[in-house]
Design an enzyme around this catalytic site. Structure first.
Site, PDB file in Angstrom:
ATOM      1  N   TRP A  77     -62.485 -26.134  70.140  1.00 13.17           N
ATOM      2  CA  TRP A  77     -63.293 -26.968  69.573  1.00 13.17           C
ATOM      3  C   TRP A  77     -62.939 -28.364  69.537  1.00 13.17           C
ATOM      4  CZ3 TRP A  77     -68.463 -26.020  68.881  1.00 13.17           C
ATOM      5  CH2 TRP A  77     -68.636 -24.520  68.662  1.00 13.17           C
ATOM      6  N   HIS A  99     -58.258 -20.052  57.820  1.00 13.70           N
ATOM      7  CA  HIS A  99     -57.075 -19.443  57.047  1.00 13.70           C
ATOM      8  C   HIS A  99     -56.032 -20.476  56.689  1.00 13.70           C
ATOM      9  CE1 HIS A  99     -58.077 -15.558  58.416  1.00 13.70           C
ATOM     10  NE2 HIS A  99     -57.938 -15.383  59.535  1.00 13.70           N
ATOM     11  N   ARG A 121     -56.560 -10.348  48.783  1.00 10.91           N
ATOM     12  CA  ARG A 121     -56.315  -8.928  48.758  1.00 10.91           C
ATOM     13  C   ARG A 121     -54.893  -8.688  48.270  1.00 10.91           C
ATOM     14  NH1 ARG A 121     -57.276  -5.414  54.446  1.00 10.91           N
ATOM     15  NH2 ARG A 121     -57.711  -3.382  53.481  1.00 10.91           N
ATOM     16  N   SER A 129     -52.486  -4.193  57.250  1.00  9.40           N
ATOM     17  CA  SER A 129     -53.556  -4.432  57.866  1.00  9.40           C
ATOM     18  C   SER A 129     -53.179  -5.555  58.982  1.00  9.40           C
ATOM     19  CB  SER A 129     -54.928  -5.196  57.311  1.00  9.40           C
ATOM     20  OG  SER A 129     -55.807  -5.380  58.084  1.00  9.40           O
ATOM     21  N   TYR A 184     -60.673  -8.827  47.236  1.00 10.53           N
ATOM     22  CA  TYR A 184     -61.192  -7.731  48.318  1.00 10.53           C
ATOM     23  C   TYR A 184     -61.216  -6.535  47.443  1.00 10.53           C
ATOM     24  CZ  TYR A 184     -60.939  -4.459  52.161  1.00 10.53           C
ATOM     25  OH  TYR A 184     -61.170  -3.300  53.107  1.00 10.53           O
TER      26      TYR A 184
HETATM   27  P1  A3P Z   1     -58.048  -2.784  57.180  1.00 10.07           P
HETATM   28  O1  A3P Z   1     -57.280  -3.065  58.287  1.00 10.07           O
HETATM   29  O2  A3P Z   1     -57.326  -2.260  55.906  1.00 10.07           O
HETATM   30  O3  A3P Z   1     -59.080  -1.600  57.471  1.00 10.07           O
HETATM   31  P2  A3P Z   1     -59.904 -10.041  58.029  1.00 10.07           P
HETATM   32  O4  A3P Z   1     -61.305 -10.132  58.255  1.00 10.07           O
HETATM   33  O5  A3P Z   1     -59.376 -10.878  57.080  1.00 10.07           O
HETATM   34  O6  A3P Z   1     -59.137  -9.997  59.290  1.00 10.07           O
HETATM   35  O7  A3P Z   1     -59.602  -8.699  57.439  1.00 10.07           O
HETATM   36  C1  A3P Z   1     -59.679  -7.346  57.880  1.00 10.07           C
HETATM   37  C2  A3P Z   1     -59.631  -6.226  56.998  1.00 10.07           C
HETATM   38  O8  A3P Z   1     -60.985  -6.395  56.190  1.00 10.07           O
HETATM   39  C3  A3P Z   1     -59.767  -4.928  57.664  1.00 10.07           C
HETATM   40  O9  A3P Z   1     -58.982  -3.976  56.939  1.00 10.07           O
HETATM   41  C4  A3P Z   1     -61.038  -4.432  57.764  1.00 10.07           C
HETATM   42  O10 A3P Z   1     -61.305  -3.115  57.672  1.00 10.07           O
HETATM   43  C5  A3P Z   1     -61.793  -4.964  56.243  1.00 10.07           C
HETATM   44  N1  A3P Z   1     -63.152  -5.080  55.995  1.00 10.07           N
HETATM   45  C6  A3P Z   1     -63.856  -5.934  57.157  1.00 10.07           C
HETATM   46  N2  A3P Z   1     -65.198  -5.518  56.709  1.00 10.07           N
HETATM   47  C7  A3P Z   1     -65.149  -4.876  55.423  1.00 10.07           C
HETATM   48  C8  A3P Z   1     -66.131  -4.180  54.796  1.00 10.07           C
HETATM   49  N3  A3P Z   1     -67.439  -4.418  54.794  1.00 10.07           N
HETATM   50  N4  A3P Z   1     -65.872  -3.614  53.743  1.00 10.07           N
HETATM   51  C9  A3P Z   1     -64.371  -3.010  53.511  1.00 10.07           C
HETATM   52  N5  A3P Z   1     -63.369  -3.642  54.366  1.00 10.07           N
HETATM   53  C10 A3P Z   1     -63.892  -4.417  55.209  1.00 10.07           C
END
Ligand code: A3P
Length: 285
Positions: A77, A99, A121, A129, A184
């Site tokens: 961008w 971030h 979280r 993750s 979270y």
């Molecule tokens: P996991 O890798 O533990 O499954 P970010 O978006 O900051 O990259 O975070 C990704 C994490 O958020 C992943 O965790 C993903 O599965 C989880 N996540 C995304 N959407 C979600 C939802 N609707 N409910 C629960 N967890 C979610």
């Protein structure tokens, strides 16, 4: 350190997304507006989940509106498209995701009425993750075995720096009217109640039915199927789809399947050093 990262003022950032110029630009020149809404997280803390929630709240729970979130703080961008110009075209109120640790956030945020929703979280689940994610996204380098990654995480030697520094910095703003934080784990325990609290913070009145729609469409299963938010459309040059997906497990406590007890204790030690002074109790404490 390899070529995947750049170092800017002692912090690592993915080279695919940033250059020193872009970070400096967004810190000193990016103009925050009073009606901006920022989704701020440390990576892997529920960024995309909160983005989906905020996008749904913004369109009164109607999932047929395509989600369009400006990737405002990333290089393309700013370098090829002039970030400020692109940001100006985005219809207000802008929903912006970042971030960035507080110290690299636009200076023009200070004193503005722009709102920040900060999602955090449990650091043990973030490590878990994040470790998986480094093997999927090409923006990250392979930090080596889990223990090497954990060491890098604990010393802030990963993109966006130390989780502890990030959280302590942003939570320093608690008490300000334009700052809202949530975990979270709270989203998981009570998504409906969380959506109501977030809507209230945004000054957005939603009907019970609209809230139900937000809750349904922001569920793990629905998001996993939704190509607007499940990363399935991310081009292969950025993501190795054969190695995993963004919506991996979506549970709390998965760290127990990856980290040893000793590794968990190492996180606890650093956690206590940093977090004791904050005086906040989190769901994972
Ligand atoms: P996991 O890798 O533990 O499954 P970010 O978006 O900051 O990259 O975070 C990704 C994490 O958020 C992943 O965790 C993903 O599965 C989880 N996540 C995304 N959407 C979600 C939802 N609707 N409910 C629960 N967890 C979610």
């Amino acid at each position: 350190m390899g070529t995947e990262y750049i170092t800017y003022k002692g912090m690592l950032f993915p080279r695919l997304d940033y250059s020193p110029e872009t970070i400096s630009y967004l810190q000193s020149e990016f103009q925050v507006r009073d009606d901006d809404v920022f989704n701020v997280t440390y990576p892997k803390s529920g960024t995309n989940w909160m983005l989906e929630i905020l996008s749904l709240i913004r369109c009164d729970g109607d999932p047929s509106w395509a989600r369009s979130v400006l990737n405002w703080d990333r290089a393309p961008w700013i370098e090829s498209n002039n970030g400020q110009e692109a940001a100006l075209k985005y219809p207000p109120p802008r929903l912006l995701s970042s971030h960035m640790p507080l110290q690299f956030f636009p200076r023009s945020f200070q004193g503005s009425r722009a709102k920040v929703i900060y999602t955090l979280r449990s650091p043990k689940d973030v490590v878990t993750s994040y470790y998986h994610f480094t093997h999927i996204m090409h923006a990250f380098k392979d930090h080596g075995p889990l223990d090497a990654f954990l060491q890098d995480f604990l010393s802030g030697n990963v993109p966006y720096g130390s989780w502890f520094d990030h959280v302590a910095g942003w939570l320093g703003l608690r008490g300000q009217d334009n700052f809202f934080y949530i975990t979270y784990e709270e989203l998981q325990q009570d998504l409906r109640g969380s959506v109501q609290r977030i809507s209230r913070f945004l000054g957005k009145e939603l009907s019970e039915q609209q809230i139900s729609s937000v809750v349904e469409n922001a569920s793990f299963q629905t998001m996993r199927r939704n190509k607007m938010c499940n990363f399935s459309e991310v081009p292969d040059e950025f993501m190795d789809h054969s190695k995993g997906q963004l919506l991996r497990k979506g549970v709390s406590g998965d760290w127990k399947n990856l980290l040893s007890e000793e590794q968990g204790r190492r996180i606890d030690t650093v956690y206590q050093e940093w977090m004791q002074g904050l005086g906040i109790t989190f769901p994972w404490d």
